[in-house]
Design an enzyme around this catalytic site. Structure first.
Site, PDB file in Angstrom:
ATOM      1  CG  PHE A 151     -13.854 -12.371   3.373  1.00 46.07           C
ATOM      2  CD1 PHE A 151     -14.862 -11.492   3.020  1.00 46.07           C
ATOM      3  CD2 PHE A 151     -13.695 -13.528   2.621  1.00 46.07           C
ATOM      4  CE1 PHE A 151     -15.697 -11.756   1.946  1.00 46.07           C
ATOM      5  CE2 PHE A 151     -14.515 -13.803   1.547  1.00 46.07           C
ATOM      6  CZ  PHE A 151     -15.526 -12.913   1.210  1.00 46.07           C
ATOM      7  CB  SER A 203      -7.550 -12.088   7.704  1.00 47.97           C
ATOM      8  OG  SER A 203      -7.653 -12.625   6.409  1.00 47.97           O
ATOM      9  CG  MET A 204     -11.305  -7.815   4.761  1.00 46.23           C
ATOM     10  SD  MET A 204     -13.011  -8.163   4.294  1.00 46.23           S
ATOM     11  CE  MET A 204     -13.815  -8.172   5.909  1.00 46.23           C
ATOM     12  CG  ASP A 209      -1.783 -17.328   6.484  1.00 42.45           C
ATOM     13  OD1 ASP A 209      -2.762 -17.912   5.954  1.00 42.45           O
ATOM     14  OD2 ASP A 209      -1.876 -16.232   7.061  1.00 42.45           O
ATOM     15  CG  HIS A 230      -5.319 -16.837   7.968  1.00 42.34           C
ATOM     16  ND1 HIS A 230      -4.562 -15.795   7.469  1.00 42.34           N
ATOM     17  CD2 HIS A 230      -6.607 -16.393   8.012  1.00 42.34           C
ATOM     18  CE1 HIS A 230      -5.357 -14.777   7.211  1.00 42.34           C
ATOM     19  NE2 HIS A 230      -6.592 -15.107   7.523  1.00 42.34           N
TER      20      HIS A 230
END
Length: 265
Positions: A25, A93-94, A194, A224
């Site tokens: 994202f 992530s996303m 993260d 992250h």
């Protein structure tokens, strides 16, 4: 709007085993480009699309919905399926949530998943007010470049439109309900340190999927965006070993003399 230099989608025509990589994202393919090139160099066919509203300016993200992001990776998966005998899906992530939804909906068309710090929930205490606040506040500070390695930056937006954050929250809720439908072999690599996605999200994914072939790996040296961080090489090597175990034909594909291709507007 023109795509930012470095944020272009990436495509490499390799052998019969394909890999789809999904970025996160407000990020771009730049965060996964080294991973994509590593796999391409080992003979895999690789697709790394640019999600709608990303890689240009944050205002463009404000006019997209989660269905637009998912439709793009779904399209890329179908293209790989037409070209390859086996396809794996990876996500950051996303992008991890996108990979999980693809797995839930496409079943055995996907041979396995590799997720890096997958997102599962918008944890901000004000998340429940997003249906209202997104009409009052246009954007908030961005989340890009959570990287421990000095001198490395992620190409992502400095601002997050609240409309898009609202869409992200809705998408995570959809994916969470579908996690029990995920049955494919799975590798989850996550960072204890993260500052964007807490370890609880990886734990939630691991606890709800129906996969029986599951590997969990801690990325102790990274934040992250671990694909650009100290543990990047480990991510690349572990993912390739996973593909090679499930699709032994990977190691038989010659990689010499084949160059990847980059496409963009």
């Amino acid at each position: 709007m023109p795509v930012l230099p470095g944020a272009e989608p990436y495509r490499h025509e390799g052998g019969e085993v394909g890999v789809l990589l999904c970025h996160g994202f407000t990020g771009s393919p730049q965060s996964l480009r080294p991973w994509a090139e590593y796999l391409a160099g080992r003979g895999l066919t690789v697709s790394l699309p640019l999600l709608p509203g990303h890689g240009t300016r944050w205002e463009d993200l404000a006019v997209t919905a989660w269905q637009d992001w998912y439709a793009e990776v779904d399209r890329a998966l179908r293209e790989l399926r037409e070209r390859c005998s086996k396809v794996f899906v990876c996500g950051l992530s996303m992008g991890g949530a996108l990979a999980l939804r693809l797995a839930a909906r496409h079943g055995d068309e996907i041979a396995g998943l590799v997720l890096v710090n997958p997102g599962n929930k918008v944890h901000d205490l004000a998340a429940h007010t997003l249906p209202v606040t997104r009409h009052l506040v246009r954007s908030v500070k961005g989340i890009a470049s959570d990287i421990a390695k000095e001198g490395v930056e992620e190409l992502g937006y400095g601002r997050m439109p609240l409309h898009a954050v609202y869409q992200l929250r809705r998408f995570f809720q959809v994916v969470d309900r579908e996690l029990p439908q995920v049955t494919q072999p799975l590798v989850v690599l996550h960072s204890p340190q993260d500052h964007v996605v807490p370890p609880a999200d990886s734990a939630r994914v691991l606890g709800r999927v129906s996969s029986t072939d599951v590997t969990e790996i801690l990325l102790e040296q990274s934040y992250h965006v671990a694909t650009l961080d100290h543990d990047a090489d480990r991510i690349f090597e572990e993912s390739y070993a996973f593909f090679d175990r499930l699709a032994p034909e990977v190691g038989k594909i010659p990689s010499a003399g084949v160059e990847g291709t980059t496409t963009g507007d």
